[in-house]
Enzyme design. Structure first.
Site, short mmCIF file in Angstrom:
data_model
loop_
_atom_site.label_atom_id
_atom_site.label_comp_id
_atom_site.label_asym_id
_atom_site.label_seq_id
_atom_site.Cartn_x
_atom_site.Cartn_y
_atom_site.Cartn_z
N THR A 115 -7.55 -7.65 9.32
CA THR A 115 -7.37 -9.07 8.98
C THR A 115 -6.01 -9.64 9.38
OG1 THR A 115 -6.52 -8.58 6.77
CG2 THR A 115 -8.90 -8.86 6.99
N GLY A 116 -5.16 -8.81 9.96
CA GLY A 116 -3.84 -9.29 10.37
C GLY A 116 -3.83 -9.55 11.87
N ILE A 122 0.82 -1.22 0.00
CA ILE A 122 0.00 0.00 0.00
C ILE A 122 0.86 1.27 0.00
CG2 ILE A 122 -0.33 0.27 2.51
CD1 ILE A 122 -3.35 0.78 1.79
N ASN A 179 -3.88 1.50 15.50
CA ASN A 179 -4.42 1.18 16.83
C ASN A 179 -4.79 2.49 17.51
OD1 ASN A 179 -2.08 2.20 18.22
ND2 ASN A 179 -1.03 0.36 17.48
N GLY A 198 2.54 -4.64 11.26
CA GLY A 198 1.79 -4.87 10.02
C GLY A 198 1.78 -3.66 9.10
N VAL A 199 0.62 -3.42 8.51
CA VAL A 199 0.52 -2.36 7.51
C VAL A 199 0.75 -0.99 8.14
CG1 VAL A 199 -2.01 -2.07 7.65
CG2 VAL A 199 -0.81 -1.62 5.51
N ASP A 200 0.32 -0.82 9.37
CA ASP A 200 0.50 0.47 10.05
C ASP A 200 2.00 0.77 10.22
OD1 ASP A 200 -0.75 2.71 11.23
OD2 ASP A 200 -0.37 1.91 13.24
N TYR A 243 -5.34 -8.12 14.22
CA TYR A 243 -6.65 -8.06 14.87
C TYR A 243 -7.51 -9.30 14.62
CZ TYR A 243 -6.13 -3.23 16.59
OH TYR A 243 -5.74 -2.10 17.27
#
Ligand code: ADP
Length: 254
Positions: free
Chosen positions: A119-120, A11, A24, A32-34, A122
């Protein structure tokens, strides 16, 4: 006509006006993506996030995108932590997409990229999340280009399948499956879809009470006046006509 596409990739490499991150509540950056988005945007992203924190699950806030330019903004949304599916997780996930899209519209974005929120770490089941993501953005296509970005092949396939599914709606009164309701003089294609039973024709005159319901169930209940209901029923109508005419309706939206 806008586009909604499932995209396989990172992304942080998307050339869009807005990138959404699965944050979060602290908005300080996580895994992850964050984590990837914070690394790409630089430390100012966490500083800007901290000033807006906490962000509750289902909500969304925007900051500049800093080193991710020409991306203009990062929208931080907090997904639901999956427990058993009975704790309102679906509603929170819908809200993540809705709030992000509404905020992106306020920011006058022409394009937006979403990760597969929740979906990761969480733990939200991937297929259910893909279905919710696809249905929610299709029901609110207020940004011209919407990308649902998958980081792996499996998520990509789930998102593609979900985007190709017809929009579905159930009656809030009796729970029966609904079809879109069309007022006014129908075009020939809509008449054919009505003959096939996938669209209901409400007649040429609008209801006198000023409401314009958008859905009807087999027991003749009618509902749906919100903007989102309206958009959703337009998409369903588009699907119904495409299916009736045997068109490949793909993932574009009216
Ligand atoms: P959450 O905490 O909301 O579950 P995660 O970051 O753990 O968020 O995962 C959300 C999704 O983002 C997962 O499907 C994961 O594979 C995906 N992901 C991780 N890194 C990237 C990236 N760089 N670009 C796009 N998606 C990513």
């Amino acid at each position: 006509m806008g586009t909604i596409a499932a995209v396989l990739g990172d992304i942080t490499r998307q050339q869009v006006d807005i990138i959404v991150t699965a944050a979060n509540e602290s908005l300080l950056g996580g895994g992850g993506v964050d984590g990837a988005i914070h690394r790409a945007a630089g430390p100012e992203l966490a500083e800007a996030g901290a000033r807006l924190a906490p962000c509750l699950p289902g909500r969304a806030v925007a900051t500049p995108a800093f080193d991710l330019a020409p991306v203009r903004h990062v929208i931080h949304t907090v997904g639901p932590v999956w427990e058993d599916g009975e704790q309102g997780e679906d509603d929170v996930l819908v809200s993540c997409y809705v709030e992000s899209l509404l905020l992106a519209e306020e920011l006058e974005a022409g394009s937006i990229a979403f990760p597969a929120i929740a979906t990761g770490i969480y733990g939200f089941p991937a297929e259910r999340a893909a279905h919710i993501a696809a249905m929610t953005v299709r029901s609110l296509p207020i940004i011209d280009e919407i990308r649902l970005v998958a980081f792996d092949e499996q998520t990509h396939a789930l998102l593609r399948d979900a985007l190709a599914e017809p929009v579905e709606e159930w009656c809030p009164t009796c729970g029966e499956k609904a079809i879109p309701l069309l007022f006014g003089r129908p075009v020939e294609e809509a008449r054919q879809a009505a003959d096939a039973g996938s669209v209901a024709l409400g007649g040429c005159l609008l209801p006198e009470d000023g409401t314009e319901p958008r859905w009807q169930c087999p027991r003749q209940h009618r509902w749906g006046e919100s903007r989102r209901d309206q958009r959703r029923s337009q998409v369903a109508l588009h699907d119904a006509i495409a299916v009736t005419l045997g068109e490949d309706h793909g993932r574009s939206v009216p």
